[in-house]
Scaffold this active site. Structure first.
Site, PDB file in Angstrom:
ATOM      1  N   GLU A   1       0.874  -1.178   0.000  1.00 36.52           N
ATOM      2  CA  GLU A   1       0.000   0.000   0.000  1.00 36.52           C
ATOM      3  C   GLU A   1       0.906   1.221   0.000  1.00 36.52           C
ATOM      4  O   GLU A   1       1.441   1.609   1.037  1.00 36.52           O
ATOM      5  CB  GLU A   1      -0.902  -0.008   1.244  1.00 36.52           C
ATOM      6  CG  GLU A   1      -1.914  -1.141   1.245  1.00 36.52           C
ATOM      7  CD  GLU A   1      -3.064  -0.917   0.256  1.00 36.52           C
ATOM      8  OE1 GLU A   1      -3.313   0.238  -0.124  1.00 36.52           O
ATOM      9  OE2 GLU A   1      -3.699  -1.911  -0.139  1.00 36.52           O
TER      10      GLU A   1
ATOM     11  N   CYS B   1      -1.903   9.560   2.484  1.00 34.73           N
ATOM     12  CA  CYS B   1      -1.478   8.956   1.214  1.00 34.73           C
ATOM     13  C   CYS B   1      -2.407   9.342   0.074  1.00 34.73           C
ATOM     14  O   CYS B   1      -1.987   9.392  -1.069  1.00 34.73           O
ATOM     15  CB  CYS B   1      -1.411   7.443   1.348  1.00 34.73           C
ATOM     16  SG  CYS B   1      -2.973   6.733   1.901  1.00 34.73           S
TER      17      CYS B   1
HETATM   18  P1  NAD Z   1       7.431   4.931   7.667  1.00 34.07           P
HETATM   19  O1  NAD Z   1       8.661   5.743   7.768  1.00 34.07           O
HETATM   20  O2  NAD Z   1       6.596   4.728   8.872  1.00 34.07           O
HETATM   21  O3  NAD Z   1       7.840   3.530   7.022  1.00 34.07           O
HETATM   22  C1  NAD Z   1       6.891   2.510   6.824  1.00 34.07           C
HETATM   23  C2  NAD Z   1       7.369   1.253   7.528  1.00 34.07           C
HETATM   24  O4  NAD Z   1       8.551   0.789   6.899  1.00 34.07           O
HETATM   25  C3  NAD Z   1       7.702   1.487   8.996  1.00 34.07           C
HETATM   26  O5  NAD Z   1       7.107   0.478   9.766  1.00 34.07           O
HETATM   27  C4  NAD Z   1       9.215   1.443   9.023  1.00 34.07           C
HETATM   28  O6  NAD Z   1       9.726   0.942  10.230  1.00 34.07           O
HETATM   29  C5  NAD Z   1       9.550   0.513   7.873  1.00 34.07           C
HETATM   30  N1  NAD Z   1      10.857   0.778   7.300  1.00 34.07           N
HETATM   31  C6  NAD Z   1      11.443   1.996   7.116  1.00 34.07           C
HETATM   32  N2  NAD Z   1      12.657   1.844   6.539  1.00 34.07           N
HETATM   33  C7  NAD Z   1      12.839   0.514   6.364  1.00 34.07           C
HETATM   34  C8  NAD Z   1      13.890  -0.277   5.805  1.00 34.07           C
HETATM   35  N3  NAD Z   1      15.015   0.264   5.329  1.00 34.07           N
HETATM   36  N4  NAD Z   1      13.737  -1.616   5.788  1.00 34.07           N
HETATM   37  C9  NAD Z   1      12.614  -2.188   6.265  1.00 34.07           C
HETATM   38  N5  NAD Z   1      11.596  -1.490   6.799  1.00 34.07           N
HETATM   39  C10 NAD Z   1      11.691  -0.158   6.844  1.00 34.07           C
HETATM   40  O7  NAD Z   1       6.428   5.537   6.617  1.00 34.07           O
HETATM   41  P2  NAD Z   1       6.731   6.277   5.230  1.00 34.07           P
HETATM   42  O8  NAD Z   1       7.336   5.342   4.268  1.00 34.07           O
HETATM   43  O9  NAD Z   1       7.332   7.599   5.467  1.00 34.07           O
HETATM   44  O10 NAD Z   1       5.190   6.502   4.858  1.00 34.07           O
HETATM   45  C11 NAD Z   1       4.796   7.487   3.989  1.00 34.07           C
HETATM   46  C12 NAD Z   1       4.541   6.886   2.623  1.00 34.07           C
HETATM   47  O11 NAD Z   1       3.564   5.863   2.739  1.00 34.07           O
HETATM   48  C13 NAD Z   1       3.974   7.882   1.653  1.00 34.07           C
HETATM   49  O12 NAD Z   1       4.503   7.610   0.376  1.00 34.07           O
HETATM   50  C14 NAD Z   1       2.487   7.586   1.673  1.00 34.07           C
HETATM   51  O13 NAD Z   1       1.812   7.997   0.516  1.00 34.07           O
HETATM   52  C15 NAD Z   1       2.491   6.101   1.854  1.00 34.07           C
HETATM   53  N6  NAD Z   1       1.261   5.651   2.489  1.00 34.07           N
HETATM   54  C16 NAD Z   1       0.429   4.850   1.785  1.00 34.07           C
HETATM   55  C17 NAD Z   1      -0.766   4.439   2.337  1.00 34.07           C
HETATM   56  C18 NAD Z   1      -1.721   3.559   1.593  1.00 34.07           C
HETATM   57  O14 NAD Z   1      -2.654   3.060   2.215  1.00 34.07           O
HETATM   58  N7  NAD Z   1      -1.553   3.327   0.306  1.00 34.07           N
HETATM   59  C19 NAD Z   1      -1.107   4.846   3.626  1.00 34.07           C
HETATM   60  C20 NAD Z   1      -0.217   5.654   4.314  1.00 34.07           C
HETATM   61  C21 NAD Z   1       0.973   6.042   3.739  1.00 34.07           C
END
Ligand code: NAD
Length: 473
Positions: free
Chosen positions: A218, A252
């Site tokens: 997602e 998102c």
């Molecule tokens: P985040 O920083 O919380 O990361 C998401 C998850 O990935 C966390 O649990 C984190 O611990 C893990 N993570 C981070 N780096 C990692 C790595 N190197 N290896 C393994 N795991 C790792 O969140 P984010 O990525 O900043 O979230 C924002 C993004 O998510 C935006 O692009 C947003 O559009 C998207 N998003 C999508 C949805 C959806 O439902 N489609 C919902 C919310 C956010």
């Protein structure tokens, strides 16, 4: 359910294995057990809602109204929906049995996948962890949850309180950041459900590939919003400003940028400015309904997007100590602006003017497929044209965000914005295996399939195939 703050690799392995062992007991197969877990989630939401809202306030400055509607109640809604429909979703599905297989019966069983890993993101830290959990439970899986470490207060609350409401043998909450998630991803799972950015999604998918684990991803991206000259501009502006600045733009499915027909660009800007002024009484910085940026790293990232980025119509300022960025509208950003390159994920809305909706559609189609596309137009021909000539995870006509709150609509991306979908039945299906079953009796046997056919039977079969082909031609 076990709880640990930032476990070691050894602890992670033990906890994941213990959760898998919980699945192997077979207890998750019972619909009564699943319903009990879903009711546990409902009790968690009701009994702990004040603590949840407090944690969301600490992490994101979420108002209790935003926290209640977009996090607590949206989880409750999904859990209720699953409880209501579970018997039907989980029931074997009878399908037709072709004449060739008669006598016989054909049906599809809905089988749980096993142990599901749910990796959540920080922007809706309750919803994005618990709605996938509802799907995992409904489908009869055990699950390991890894909430985002970025929304710390919520992650801690989920790790300490949620376990009290669920079967400790089948669910585990693991806290941690990239390092711990890397360790978790080394272990085998039966499905990985990840929410977050597309870069980390690639890491997740690579790790999943090593065990041939299926994934739901997602993701996000730049969701466009198109406005044509037939739109009700005052209402468009109200809905757009609400959708863009909900959770301070950290959504998102927030409209990322606006493509508006030139003929209505100026009046629309006037209405947008009016809505910004009205919603927070001219003082978003002190208004309880305006959120905060999650941390100073994201504050710097978002403010950095404003360098050489066009005409500031309003906002453009922030206060790092308070993690506050004003609702910002930018007119005509240059093509080189970072606002037009990366997902903004903050309270800035760039406005671009186009000659026509077909120019807007070309602009969208020249870029990766978005999670959602918004179109404000009263013209049915324009609506049909945009629906038929663009590809996106979802579309909302004449509003923002609301499709996310409908369990009947599968929610997910396409291309760069994600793989798979969930919410309601789509979530149940994403985390189940549809097992095909053909049941034959012993009392009649078709002799024509065996190699020792007599000449007459071979001829008869050949005749049958000829007739069948004629009928099908
Ligand atoms: P985040 O920083 O919380 O990361 C998401 C998850 O990935 C966390 O649990 C984190 O611990 C893990 N993570 C981070 N780096 C990692 C790595 N190197 N290896 C393994 N795991 C790792 O969140 P984010 O990525 O900043 O979230 C924002 C993004 O998510 C935006 O692009 C947003 O559009 C998207 N998003 C999508 C949805 C959806 O439902 N489609 C919902 C919310 C956010």
């Amino acid at each position: 359910m076990a709880t640990l703050e930032f476990p070691t690799a050894e602890q992670i392995k033990d906890l994941v294995e213990a959760t898998r062992a919980g699945f192997k007991t077979g207890k998750t197969l019972s619909l009564d057990w699943r319903k009990k877990q879903l009711r546990g989630i409902l009790r968690f939401c009701r009994e702990k809602h004040s603590q949840i809202l407090e944690a969301l306030e600490i992490d994101l400055g979420k108002s209790s109204f935003e926290g209640m509607t977009s996090e607590v109640v949206s989880v409750e809604w999904e859990a209720h929906f699953a409880l209501k429909h579970l018997n039907r979703w989980a029931a074997p599905e009878k399908v037709r049995t072709p004449l060739l297989h008669q006598p016989g019966r054909s049906y599809i069983l809905k089988e749980p996948l096993g142990l599901v890993l749910i990796i959540g993101a920080w922007n809706y830290p309750v919803q994005l962890t618990l709605v996938p959990l509802v799907a995992a439970i409904a489908a009869g899986n055990a699950a390991v949850l890894k909430p985002s470490e970025v929304s710390q207060a919520t992650s801690r609350l989920l790790a300490t309180e949620l376990p009290k409401y669920l079967d400790p043998n089948a669910f585990t909450v693991l806290q941690g950041g990239a390092e711990e998630t890397t360790q978790i991803l080394k272990l085998p799972f039966d499905h990985i459900f990840y929410t977050g950015n597309p870069q980390v999604a690639r890491i997740v998918m690579e790790a999943a590939a090593k065990n041939l684990t299926p994934v739901t991803l997602e993701l996000g991206g730049k969701s466009p919003c198109l406005v044509d000259e037939s739109a009700d501009l005052a209402l468009t502006a109200k809905r757009l400003i609400w959708g863009k600045f909900f959770n301070c733009g950290q959504t998102c499915v927030a409209p990322d940028y606006l493509l508006v027909e030139k003929s209505v660009a100026e009046p629309l800007k006037t209405q947008l400015l009016k809505a910004v002024e009205k919603f927070w009484s001219g003082h978003p910085e002190t208004h309880s309904e305006y959120g905060r940026i999650v941390n100073s790293r994201h504050f710097d990232r978002i403010m950095g997007l404003l360098d050489n980025s066009g005409k500031v119509l309003c906002g453009g300022k922030g206060d790092k100590a308070k993690r506050y960025i004003a609702p910002t509208l930018i007119a005509d950003p240059p093509e080189t602006s970072p606002l037009l390159k990366e997902e903004i994920f903050g309270p800035i809305l760039p406005i671009l003017e186009v000659d026509s909706i077909s120019e807007a559609v070309n602009y969208v189609n020249d870029r990766p497929k978005p999670l959602v596309l918004y179109l404000f137009s009263e013209n049915p021909k324009t609506q049909e044209f945009v629906l038929n000539h663009t590809s996106s995870g979802g579309v909302v006509l004449n509003h923002c965000l609301l499709h996310n709150l409908s369990p009947d609509l599968p929610f997910g991306g396409v291309g760069e914005s994600g793989i798979g979908a969930y919410h309601g039945k789509a979530g149940f299906e994403a985390l189940s295996h549809r097992k095909s079953v053909l049941k034959k009796p012993f009392y009649l046997d078709n002799p024509t399939i065996y190699p020792h056919l007599t000449g007459r039977l071979t001829k008869f079969t050949e005749q049958l195939i000829k007739i069948w082909r004629k009928v099908r031609a």
